[in-house]
Design an enzyme around this catalytic site. Structure first.
Site, PDB file in Angstrom:
ATOM      1  CB  SER A 173      28.311  21.427  46.700  1.00 26.99           C
ATOM      2  OG  SER A 173      28.837  20.771  47.828  1.00 26.99           O
TER       3      SER A 173
ATOM      4  CE1 TYR B  47      28.273  16.182  44.992  1.00 26.32           C
ATOM      5  CE2 TYR B  47      29.273  17.510  46.726  1.00 26.32           C
ATOM      6  CZ  TYR B  47      28.155  17.118  46.005  1.00 26.32           C
ATOM      7  OH  TYR B  47      26.926  17.663  46.294  1.00 26.32           O
TER       8      TYR B  47
HETATM    9  P1  NAP Z   1      19.788  12.652  45.383  1.00 30.96           P
HETATM   10  O1  NAP Z   1      18.827  12.476  46.515  1.00 30.96           O
HETATM   11  O2  NAP Z   1      20.833  11.628  45.183  1.00 30.96           O
HETATM   12  O3  NAP Z   1      19.069  12.971  43.980  1.00 30.96           O
HETATM   13  C1  NAP Z   1      19.808  13.175  42.797  1.00 30.96           C
HETATM   14  C2  NAP Z   1      18.975  12.818  41.622  1.00 30.96           C
HETATM   15  O4  NAP Z   1      19.737  12.928  40.396  1.00 30.96           O
HETATM   16  C3  NAP Z   1      18.457  11.388  41.683  1.00 30.96           C
HETATM   17  O5  NAP Z   1      17.102  11.358  41.295  1.00 30.96           O
HETATM   18  C4  NAP Z   1      19.349  10.684  40.672  1.00 30.96           C
HETATM   19  O6  NAP Z   1      18.820   9.497  40.126  1.00 30.96           O
HETATM   20  C5  NAP Z   1      19.503  11.750  39.621  1.00 30.96           C
HETATM   21  N1  NAP Z   1      20.594  11.457  38.698  1.00 30.96           N
HETATM   22  C6  NAP Z   1      21.846  11.012  39.000  1.00 30.96           C
HETATM   23  N2  NAP Z   1      22.559  10.832  37.885  1.00 30.96           N
HETATM   24  C7  NAP Z   1      21.743  11.170  36.838  1.00 30.96           C
HETATM   25  C8  NAP Z   1      21.909  11.197  35.430  1.00 30.96           C
HETATM   26  N3  NAP Z   1      23.059  10.831  34.841  1.00 30.96           N
HETATM   27  N4  NAP Z   1      20.863  11.580  34.661  1.00 30.96           N
HETATM   28  C9  NAP Z   1      19.696  11.940  35.245  1.00 30.96           C
HETATM   29  N5  NAP Z   1      19.474  11.946  36.556  1.00 30.96           N
HETATM   30  C10 NAP Z   1      20.495  11.564  37.363  1.00 30.96           C
HETATM   31  O7  NAP Z   1      20.525  14.016  45.631  1.00 30.96           O
HETATM   32  P2  NAP Z   1      20.054  15.335  46.357  1.00 30.96           P
HETATM   33  O8  NAP Z   1      20.648  15.324  47.687  1.00 30.96           O
HETATM   34  O9  NAP Z   1      18.612  15.614  46.151  1.00 30.96           O
HETATM   35  O10 NAP Z   1      20.939  16.330  45.485  1.00 30.96           O
HETATM   36  C11 NAP Z   1      20.492  17.021  44.350  1.00 30.96           C
HETATM   37  C12 NAP Z   1      21.609  17.943  43.911  1.00 30.96           C
HETATM   38  O11 NAP Z   1      21.984  18.775  45.004  1.00 30.96           O
HETATM   39  C13 NAP Z   1      22.897  17.211  43.505  1.00 30.96           C
HETATM   40  O12 NAP Z   1      23.520  17.907  42.457  1.00 30.96           O
HETATM   41  C14 NAP Z   1      23.744  17.283  44.762  1.00 30.96           C
HETATM   42  O13 NAP Z   1      25.108  17.175  44.502  1.00 30.96           O
HETATM   43  C15 NAP Z   1      23.378  18.649  45.263  1.00 30.96           C
HETATM   44  N6  NAP Z   1      23.617  18.900  46.676  1.00 30.96           N
HETATM   45  C16 NAP Z   1      23.104  18.080  47.628  1.00 30.96           C
HETATM   46  C17 NAP Z   1      23.328  18.396  48.978  1.00 30.96           C
HETATM   47  C18 NAP Z   1      22.816  17.563  50.108  1.00 30.96           C
HETATM   48  O14 NAP Z   1      23.277  17.791  51.232  1.00 30.96           O
HETATM   49  N7  NAP Z   1      21.914  16.620  49.893  1.00 30.96           N
HETATM   50  C19 NAP Z   1      24.042  19.536  49.289  1.00 30.96           C
HETATM   51  C20 NAP Z   1      24.570  20.318  48.270  1.00 30.96           C
HETATM   52  C21 NAP Z   1      24.345  19.996  46.974  1.00 30.96           C
HETATM   53  P3  NAP Z   1      19.258   8.056  40.763  1.00 30.96           P
HETATM   54  O15 NAP Z   1      18.467   7.907  41.994  1.00 30.96           O
HETATM   55  O16 NAP Z   1      18.939   7.092  39.696  1.00 30.96           O
HETATM   56  O17 NAP Z   1      20.731   8.144  41.024  1.00 30.96           O
HETATM   57  C1  GCO Z   2      29.614  15.037  51.745  1.00 35.39           C
HETATM   58  C2  GCO Z   2      28.247  15.506  51.355  1.00 35.39           C
HETATM   59  C3  GCO Z   2      28.263  16.873  50.707  1.00 35.39           C
HETATM   60  C4  GCO Z   2      26.895  17.433  50.561  1.00 35.39           C
HETATM   61  C5  GCO Z   2      26.761  18.783  49.975  1.00 35.39           C
HETATM   62  C6  GCO Z   2      27.284  19.860  50.847  1.00 35.39           C
HETATM   63  O1  GCO Z   2      29.873  13.846  51.676  1.00 35.39           O
HETATM   64  O2  GCO Z   2      30.401  15.877  52.188  1.00 35.39           O
HETATM   65  O3  GCO Z   2      27.528  14.597  50.641  1.00 35.39           O
HETATM   66  O4  GCO Z   2      29.195  17.078  49.779  1.00 35.39           O
HETATM   67  O5  GCO Z   2      26.048  16.569  49.922  1.00 35.39           O
HETATM   68  O6  GCO Z   2      27.129  18.878  48.648  1.00 35.39           O
HETATM   69  O7  GCO Z   2      26.964  21.095  50.317  1.00 35.39           O
END
Ligand code: NAP
Ligand code: GCO
Length: 264
Positions: free
Chosen positions: A144, A157
Site C-alpha cells: 500500500s 492498516y
Molecule cells: P476489497 O474491495 O475490500 O476486497 C478485499 C477482499 O478481501 C474482499 O473480497 C474481502 O471479502 C476479502 N477478505 C477480507 N478479509 C478476508 C479474510 N479474512 N479471508 C478471506 N478473504 C478476506 O479491497 P481491494 O481494494 O480490492 O483491496 C485488495 C487488497 O489491496 C487489500 O489488501 C488492500 O489493502 C490492498 N490495497 C487496496 C488499495 C485501494 O486503493 N483499493 C490500495 C492499496 C492496497 P469481504 O468482502 O467479505 O470483506
Molecule cells: C485510506 C485508503 C488507503 C488505500 C491504499 C493506498 O483510507 O487511506 O483506503 O489506505 O486503500 O492502501 O495505497
C-alpha cells in the site's frame, strides 16, 4: 525472448471475488494460468465464480478465512488436489478500519493486523514447502501507500502494510536460494469497494474532499483502476522477473515521487 507467459502455472489469489484480486486473477488467466481464489463467504465465492465465467475463465473458488491456519492448510491441500501445486501466490485479501487511533479498540487494531499481516504469513508459510519441492515459485504481497506513508485514522492498516513490506523482504531473503521470488505491489489509490467511502459524492453533488485531495496528490491526476495493476502483477508472476526479489513495485500514478502541488 522475454517470457511473460503463465502457461501451465497454478495461481492462488486470496480474497479475489471482486476488486483488485479479481483483476489480477483475470490477468493471470489471460496469460495462461489456472486460477484458484478464496473468499470468506460462500455467496461471495459464488459471485466470483460467475464473474470469472463471464470473462470465459474457469476459476476454482473456495470458502476460506485466511486468518485461520487450519482452514488455509485445508485450502492449499484442496487446490493441490484440484489443480496441482501452487506456483504463484498473491496475498491480496485485506481490510481497513478508518478510526482515529485514540478511539480505536485494541481488538479492532488486532483484527486489521490479523488479516493484513498475519494472514500473508500464514498463507505464504502454507505454500513455500511445495514451492521449494517444485523448484521455485512467486509470492506477491499487496502492500500500500501506507507501507511508506501515514495518515489520520489508519494506524492499524499502516502498521500492517509496513510490516507486510518487511515480511516480503524477509521471505525473499530466507527463500531466494530456492528460486522463490517474493515481491510486493504497492497500489496507489485505486477505485474499489474498499475506497468507495472516500469517493462518495457529497449531498450537494460535489466531489468528496478526499477524492479531490487524492487527484491533486497524484501526478496522473486520477484514481487508479484495478486494471492498472494487471501488467505489473503479470510481470512479477512470470519468469520475466526471476532476478527481482524483495522489491516493492509501487503502482501509484507517481504519488510517492511527488511533493504535492505548489501553492498558486
Ligand atoms: P476489497 O474491495 O475490500 O476486497 C478485499 C477482499 O478481501 C474482499 O473480497 C474481502 O471479502 C476479502 N477478505 C477480507 N478479509 C478476508 C479474510 N479474512 N479471508 C478471506 N478473504 C478476506 O479491497 P481491494 O481494494 O480490492 O483491496 C485488495 C487488497 O489491496 C487489500 O489488501 C488492500 O489493502 C490492498 N490495497 C487496496 C488499495 C485501494 O486503493 N483499493 C490500495 C492499496 C492496497 P469481504 O468482502 O467479505 O470483506
Ligand atoms: C485510506 C485508503 C488507503 C488505500 C491504499 C493506498 O483510507 O487511506 O483506503 O489506505 O486503500 O492502501 O495505497
Amino acid at each position: 525472448m522475454v517470457n511473460f507467459s503463465l502457461e501451465g502455472k497454478v495461481a492462488l489469489v486470496t480474497g479475489a471475488s471482486y476488486g483488485i484480486g479479481f483483476a489480477l486473477a483475470t490477468a493471470f488467466a489471460e496469460a495462461g494460468a489456472k486460477i484458484a481464489f478464496n473468499d470468506i463467504r460462500q455467496e461471495l465465492v459464488d459471485k466470483g465464480i460467475a464473474s470469472y465465467k463471464e470473462k470465459g475463465i474457469d476459476a476454482k473458488g473456495y470458502v476460506c478465512d485466511v486468518t485461520k491456519e487450519d482452514q488455509v492448510q485445508e485450502l492449499v491441500a484442496k487446490i493441490e488436489k484440484d489443480l496441482g501445486p501452487i506456483n504463484i501466490l498473491v496475498n491480496n485479501a485485506g481490510i481497513i478500519k478508518r478510526i482515529p487511533m485514540t478511539e480505536m479498540k485494541a481488538e479492532e487494531f488486532r483484527q486489521v493486523i490479523d488479516v493484513d499481516l498475519n494472514a500473508p504469513f500464514i498463507v505464504s508459510k502454507a505454500v513455500i514447502p511445495s514451492m521449494i519441492k517444485n523448484g521455485g515459485g512467486k509470492i506477491i504481497n499487496i502492500c500500500s501507500m501506507m507501507s511508506e506513508l501515514g495518515r489520520e485514522t489508519v494506524s492499524a492498516y499502516a502498521a500492517a502494510k509496513g510490516g507486510l513490506k518487511m515480511l516480503t523482504r524477509n521471505i525473499a531473503s530466507e527463500y531466494g536460494e530456492y528460486n522463490i521470488q517474493c515481491n510486493g505491489i504497492g497500489p496507489g489509490y485505486i477505485a474499489t469497494p474498499q475506497t468507495a467511502p472516500l469517493r462518495e459524492r457529497q449531498p450537494d453533488g460535489s466531489r468528496h474532499p478526499f477524492d479531490s485531495f487524492i487527484v491533486a496528490k497524484t501526478p496522473a491526476a486520477r484514481w487508479g483502476t484495478p486494471e492498472d495493476l494487471q501488467g505489473p502483477a503479470v510481470f512479477l508472476a512470470s519468469s520475466a522477473s526471476d532476478f527481482v526479489n524483495g522489491h516493492i513495485l509501487y503502482v501509484d500514478g507517481g504519488i510517492l515521487a511527488y511533493i504535492g502541488k505548489q501553492p498558486q
